[in-house]
Design a protein around this motif. Sequence first.
Motif, PDB file in Angstrom:
ATOM      1  N   LEU A  91     -22.069 -16.536 -77.081  1.00  0.00           N
ATOM      2  CA  LEU A  91     -20.842 -17.296 -77.341  1.00  0.00           C
ATOM      3  C   LEU A  91     -20.439 -17.009 -78.789  1.00  0.00           C
ATOM      4  O   LEU A  91     -19.792 -17.822 -79.442  1.00  0.00           O
ATOM      5  N   GLY A  92     -20.844 -15.847 -79.249  1.00  0.00           N
ATOM      6  CA  GLY A  92     -20.605 -15.508 -80.655  1.00  0.00           C
ATOM      7  C   GLY A  92     -19.427 -14.576 -80.863  1.00  0.00           C
ATOM      8  O   GLY A  92     -18.784 -14.615 -81.906  1.00  0.00           O
ATOM      9  N   ILE A  93     -19.122 -13.774 -79.864  1.00  0.00           N
ATOM     10  CA  ILE A  93     -18.129 -12.736 -80.129  1.00  0.00           C
ATOM     11  C   ILE A  93     -16.707 -13.291 -80.267  1.00  0.00           C
ATOM     12  O   ILE A  93     -16.298 -14.154 -79.511  1.00  0.00           O
ATOM     13  N   GLY A  94     -15.985 -12.734 -81.232  1.00  0.00           N
ATOM     14  CA  GLY A  94     -14.576 -13.108 -81.411  1.00  0.00           C
ATOM     15  C   GLY A  94     -13.693 -12.006 -80.858  1.00  0.00           C
ATOM     16  O   GLY A  94     -12.584 -11.799 -81.340  1.00  0.00           O
ATOM     17  N   ASP A  95     -14.201 -11.297 -79.850  1.00  0.00           N
ATOM     18  CA  ASP A  95     -13.445 -10.170 -79.286  1.00  0.00           C
ATOM     19  C   ASP A  95     -13.129 -10.463 -77.818  1.00  0.00           C
ATOM     20  O   ASP A  95     -13.959 -11.034 -77.104  1.00  0.00           O
ATOM     21  N   VAL A  96     -11.947 -10.030 -77.400  1.00  0.00           N
ATOM     22  CA  VAL A  96     -11.537 -10.264 -76.011  1.00  0.00           C
ATOM     23  C   VAL A  96     -12.372  -9.406 -75.063  1.00  0.00           C
ATOM     24  O   VAL A  96     -12.943  -8.384 -75.468  1.00  0.00           O
ATOM     25  N   THR A  97     -12.411  -9.816 -73.794  1.00  0.00           N
ATOM     26  CA  THR A  97     -13.232  -9.077 -72.827  1.00  0.00           C
ATOM     27  C   THR A  97     -12.443  -8.680 -71.575  1.00  0.00           C
ATOM     28  O   THR A  97     -12.955  -7.936 -70.738  1.00  0.00           O
ATOM     29  N   LEU A  98     -11.208  -9.169 -71.447  1.00  0.00           N
ATOM     30  CA  LEU A  98     -10.426  -8.856 -70.240  1.00  0.00           C
ATOM     31  C   LEU A  98      -9.433  -7.723 -70.533  1.00  0.00           C
ATOM     32  O   LEU A  98      -8.962  -7.583 -71.663  1.00  0.00           O
ATOM     33  N   PRO A  99      -9.083  -6.931 -69.502  1.00  0.00           N
ATOM     34  CA  PRO A  99      -8.253  -5.745 -69.743  1.00  0.00           C
ATOM     35  C   PRO A  99      -6.796  -6.078 -70.068  1.00  0.00           C
ATOM     36  O   PRO A  99      -6.345  -7.209 -69.899  1.00  0.00           O
ATOM     37  N   LEU A 100      -6.094  -5.049 -70.523  1.00  0.00           N
ATOM     38  CA  LEU A 100      -4.674  -5.179 -70.867  1.00  0.00           C
ATOM     39  C   LEU A 100      -3.847  -5.496 -69.625  1.00  0.00           C
ATOM     40  O   LEU A 100      -4.238  -5.159 -68.496  1.00  0.00           O
TER      41      LEU A 100
ATOM     42  N   TYR B 103      -3.596 -16.455 -83.468  1.00  0.00           N
ATOM     43  CA  TYR B 103      -3.977 -17.168 -82.229  1.00  0.00           C
ATOM     44  C   TYR B 103      -2.809 -17.945 -81.613  1.00  0.00           C
ATOM     45  O   TYR B 103      -3.018 -18.844 -80.788  1.00  0.00           O
ATOM     46  N   GLU B 104      -1.614 -17.565 -81.993  1.00  0.00           N
ATOM     47  CA  GLU B 104      -0.393 -18.251 -81.532  1.00  0.00           C
ATOM     48  C   GLU B 104      -0.342 -18.399 -80.016  1.00  0.00           C
ATOM     49  O   GLU B 104       0.045 -19.445 -79.479  1.00  0.00           O
ATOM     50  N   ALA B 105      -0.765 -17.361 -79.294  1.00  0.00           N
ATOM     51  CA  ALA B 105      -0.611 -17.365 -77.829  1.00  0.00           C
ATOM     52  C   ALA B 105      -1.452 -18.448 -77.151  1.00  0.00           C
ATOM     53  O   ALA B 105      -1.213 -18.776 -75.989  1.00  0.00           O
ATOM     54  N   PHE B 106      -2.431 -18.996 -77.877  1.00  0.00           N
ATOM     55  CA  PHE B 106      -3.333 -19.976 -77.250  1.00  0.00           C
ATOM     56  C   PHE B 106      -2.805 -21.411 -77.352  1.00  0.00           C
ATOM     57  O   PHE B 106      -3.405 -22.333 -76.809  1.00  0.00           O
ATOM     58  N   ILE B 107      -1.691 -21.597 -78.063  1.00  0.00           N
ATOM     59  CA  ILE B 107      -1.184 -22.960 -78.297  1.00  0.00           C
ATOM     60  C   ILE B 107      -0.708 -23.584 -76.982  1.00  0.00           C
ATOM     61  O   ILE B 107       0.030 -22.952 -76.220  1.00  0.00           O
ATOM     62  N   THR B 108      -1.162 -24.817 -76.739  1.00  0.00           N
ATOM     63  CA  THR B 108      -0.672 -25.551 -75.569  1.00  0.00           C
ATOM     64  C   THR B 108       0.037 -26.842 -75.987  1.00  0.00           C
ATOM     65  O   THR B 108       0.847 -27.365 -75.238  1.00  0.00           O
ATOM     66  N   ASP B 109      -0.280 -27.349 -77.172  1.00  0.00           N
ATOM     67  CA  ASP B 109       0.278 -28.618 -77.632  1.00  0.00           C
ATOM     68  C   ASP B 109       1.725 -28.393 -78.100  1.00  0.00           C
ATOM     69  O   ASP B 109       1.963 -27.582 -78.996  1.00  0.00           O
ATOM     70  N   PRO B 110       2.682 -29.115 -77.512  1.00  0.00           N
ATOM     71  CA  PRO B 110       4.085 -28.884 -77.889  1.00  0.00           C
ATOM     72  C   PRO B 110       4.399 -29.246 -79.340  1.00  0.00           C
ATOM     73  O   PRO B 110       5.410 -28.801 -79.889  1.00  0.00           O
TER      74      PRO B 110
ATOM     75  N   SER C  36      -3.757  -8.773 -80.858  1.00  0.00           N
ATOM     76  CA  SER C  36      -5.177  -8.578 -80.538  1.00  0.00           C
ATOM     77  C   SER C  36      -5.711  -9.605 -79.556  1.00  0.00           C
ATOM     78  O   SER C  36      -6.309  -9.259 -78.544  1.00  0.00           O
ATOM     79  N   LYS C  37      -5.540 -10.880 -79.859  1.00  0.00           N
ATOM     80  CA  LYS C  37      -6.200 -11.893 -79.046  1.00  0.00           C
ATOM     81  C   LYS C  37      -5.294 -12.355 -77.910  1.00  0.00           C
ATOM     82  O   LYS C  37      -5.747 -12.546 -76.789  1.00  0.00           O
ATOM     83  N   GLY C  38      -3.999 -12.521 -78.193  1.00  0.00           N
ATOM     84  CA  GLY C  38      -3.081 -13.028 -77.176  1.00  0.00           C
ATOM     85  C   GLY C  38      -2.779 -12.024 -76.079  1.00  0.00           C
ATOM     86  O   GLY C  38      -2.559 -12.381 -74.928  1.00  0.00           O
TER      87      GLY C  38
END
Length: 399
Positions: free
Chosen positions: A39-48, A207-214, A237-239
């Motif tokens: 649970l350490g990696i700050g890298d994505v794991t799912l494809p484009l 990390y903008e893409a992760f925002i859920t709170d309006p 990168s992350k979004g």
Amino acid sequence: MTHINPHYAELKDSFLFYETKQRATDFAAAHPERRMLSLGIGDVTLPLAPVVIEALHRAVEEQAHRETFQGYMPELGKDFMKRAAAANYARRGVTVDPDEVFVTYGIGDDLGSIGGLFSRENRVAVVEPAYPAYVDTNVMAGREIVPVAGTEENGFLPLPSQDLAAELVYLCSPNNPTGAAYSRAGLQQWVDWANARGAVLIFDAAYEAFITDPDVPHSIYELPGAKRCAIEMFSLSKGAGFTGTRLGYTVVPKALIREGRSLQSMWVRNRSTCTNGVSYILQRAGEAALTEEGIRQSRRSLAVYRRSAEILTAALDRCGIRYFGGQNAPYIWLRCPAGRDSWGFFDELMERCGIIGTPGVGFGACGEGWFRFSCFGTPEDVAEAAERLVSVYGQGSDK
Ligand code: PLP
């Protein structure tokens, strides 16, 4: 004899990721029978997203033919990509001129070079715990760092005090590592503080893409006055899963003037001197990622990471462990149980649960006693990690 930059001697060893990897490798070698979960990696794991892959294929094919072949790209970014970035802002009601957008291979590069706009005398406030590059790039440049501590009391979202003595400020919201995200009102305080003093904010929106709170702004430019004081960095990168593909952009507004000079014009001068443009193929991929369809497709991966955050936070709830984040960011920031320090808990978690995380103290002194979980692991690993956490730290366990 050549004189080297003396400030490199002032850098702390880049201890965090090296040391976590080293300890995890040693532990795995000593316990080959145990399946370790990261649970350490700050890298994505799912494809484009599929639209991104199609755009990449098309652009590669264009490079195969004389009629469509592209050579050097403009240093500041190709028009279609700058327009795609401006359209991404327009969706949020923010007007950004494509000339204010500077396309980059990823904002890690720009974090390193943006300091070239500012003299060494500026004091740099870093809202901590923080992504280590904010501090290290400025230490390399010989600037004084003024840590602004995020604490449990301020929800890891410190606000500017009237006596904060700094001319440059690094803010990251949603934050890596704490996952905390400024509300409109909180971020407005930073904007007003900067405008009152003529300071400049460097706003990291990775990390903008992760925002859920309006109530959490996606861009600092949603706030009145921000164009007069803030540079924003945006990463795919992350979004959009571009960590290995690479693309991002930095916005330097034309309204950002200091000592009578336009920082936008200075950044044009800097980029056209120090860079030679970003690959045509990757800019086509970035353009596709920022279409409505690209964003819709990337959301499927974000939903997987969000589900992991829910599973992990539910496990922490069952263990009675206090945490922040996990809602608007792919990171959970938890208090080490039983008063452990960050490295003590790292070792304990590895030994008792076979889980690797990231010690909070590596993100600044105020991170001591805290710990970061990332939500980018595979769903299977995340589910198993949650079970192991509950069996070791859950109610009724001996903690
Ligand atoms: N800013 C933050 C807060 C990050 O966490 C990262 C990467 O982990 C970056 C910037 C670097 O982003 P990029 O991949 O665009 O260089």
